[in-house]
Design a protein around this motif. Structure first.
Motif, short mmCIF file in Angstrom:
data_model
loop_
_atom_site.label_atom_id
_atom_site.label_comp_id
_atom_site.label_asym_id
_atom_site.label_seq_id
_atom_site.Cartn_x
_atom_site.Cartn_y
_atom_site.Cartn_z
N ASP A 130 0.87 -1.10 -0.39
CA ASP A 130 -0.23 0.20 0.14
C ASP A 130 0.84 1.64 0.21
N SER A 131 1.86 1.64 -0.30
CA SER A 131 2.82 2.45 -0.90
C SER A 131 2.48 2.79 -1.80
N ARG A 132 2.18 4.21 -1.92
CA ARG A 132 1.77 4.96 -3.70
C ARG A 132 2.67 5.72 -4.23
N ASP A 148 -3.13 0.01 -4.46
CA ASP A 148 -3.42 -0.84 -3.37
C ASP A 148 -3.58 -2.20 -3.05
N GLU A 150 -4.73 -4.55 -0.65
CA GLU A 150 -5.44 -4.25 0.22
C GLU A 150 -7.26 -5.37 -0.02
N TYR A 172 -8.21 -3.23 4.94
CA TYR A 172 -7.02 -2.72 5.38
C TYR A 172 -5.89 -3.70 5.35
N SER A 205 4.94 6.46 1.94
CA SER A 205 4.53 5.53 2.24
C SER A 205 2.79 5.66 2.64
N ASP A 206 2.08 4.87 3.27
CA ASP A 206 0.97 5.08 3.42
C ASP A 206 0.51 6.82 4.67
N THR A 209 -0.87 9.13 2.80
CA THR A 209 -1.91 9.16 1.68
C THR A 209 -3.01 9.27 2.69
N ASP A 210 -2.74 8.82 4.15
CA ASP A 210 -4.50 8.41 4.64
C ASP A 210 -5.07 9.48 5.22
#
Length: 270
Positions: A130-132, A148, A150, A172, A205-206, A209-210
């Protein structure tokens, strides 16, 4: 069309993440002036399995991929099969450490991966977890390049309504990562892009982006960085500070790469 420069801004909080950056700019004198050639390898990994284990996994993945592309990236961008092989070699390296230590369950270390290989205006992207990767340009705005790995996204791809997919308690939960399982369970997404205008590439990293943080603040914190007059390192640090305000519960790591597609060569030193 060649990039004038690639300047990477990097900032991070918790050390379980690891990143690698290699950039090379060369100038070629031709009868009608100068041509610039750019080549860059950018890797971001967000480790998991406890702080120490996550740091080991993410560092091992970055090191393995850097070594791999030293011998598997010659003149042109590597093809999909070559990139996939490199990712699986990184997975195997972490998996073997897990096996040697007889780790099990949540004790098995692992890491996400987002990988960018850039050659002039051509880009190859690989990711697991889930790193983008995002890209930003003036015509296209903000675009999320990766999807992602997930449970929620898996359900959406199966046709489930997004609201229902993300109502699941495990929405998630990662369905792929490097290290916990053998190569039969890892299937990196690989895609190729061609850049036609000045662009930012944002690996993150997430923690960054959260809560749709980039979608909410990209115009104030990323769009200005397209200008060559802006300080990329400073802008990236400000983006990290913003993420710490809203998503400080999680690790936050980012690499921002600025690609100028139509440089003013007269402004560059000979």
């Amino acid at each position: 069309m060649m990039p004038a420069r690639q300047i990477s801004g990097i900032s991070a909080t918790i050390t379980k993440s690891f990143f690698g950056i290699e950039t090379q700019i060369t100038k070629e004198e031709v009868p009608r002036g100068r041509t610039l050639h750019a080549r860059g390898l950018y890797i971001l990994c967000d480790g998991m399995g406890g702080h120490a284990s996550g740091e080991v996994a993410s560092a091992l993945a970055v090191k393995t991929l850097q070594e791999y592309f030293k011998t598997h990236w010659q003149e042109d961008l590597p093809n999909e099969a070559t990139i996939r092989e490199g990712v699986l070699i990184a997975n195997q390296a972490i998996y073997e450490v897990n096996q040697q230590e007889s780790s099990s369950g949540s004790g098995r270390m692992g890491t996400t991966l987002v990988l960018v290989l850039l050659q002039d205006t051509d880009v190859a992207v690989a990711h697991v977890g889930d790193s983008r990767l995002y890209r930003v340009s003036r015509k296209r705005g903000l675009e999320q390049v990766t999807v992602d790995h997930e449970v929620g996204q898996r359900e959406i791809l199966r046709g489930v309504d997004p609201a229902i997919a993300y109502a699941r308690p495990d929405a998630y939960q990662l369905i792929q990562a490097l290290g916990p399982r053998d190569n039969q369970s890892v299937n990196p997404d690989i895609q190729f892009l061609s850049l036609r205008e000045d662009t930012l590439l944002v690996l993150c990293s997430d923690g960054l982006t959260d809560n749709d943080l980039l979608e909410t603040y990209w115009q104030s914190h990323l769009d200005p960085l397209l200008s060559s007059q802006s300080q990329l390192d400073r802008g990236t640090s400000q983006l990290i500070d913003l993420a710490n305000q809203y998503n400080g519960h999680d690790n936050i790591t980012a690499i921002v790469v600025r690609i100028k597609v139509r440089p003013n060569l007269a402004m560059l030193p000979r």
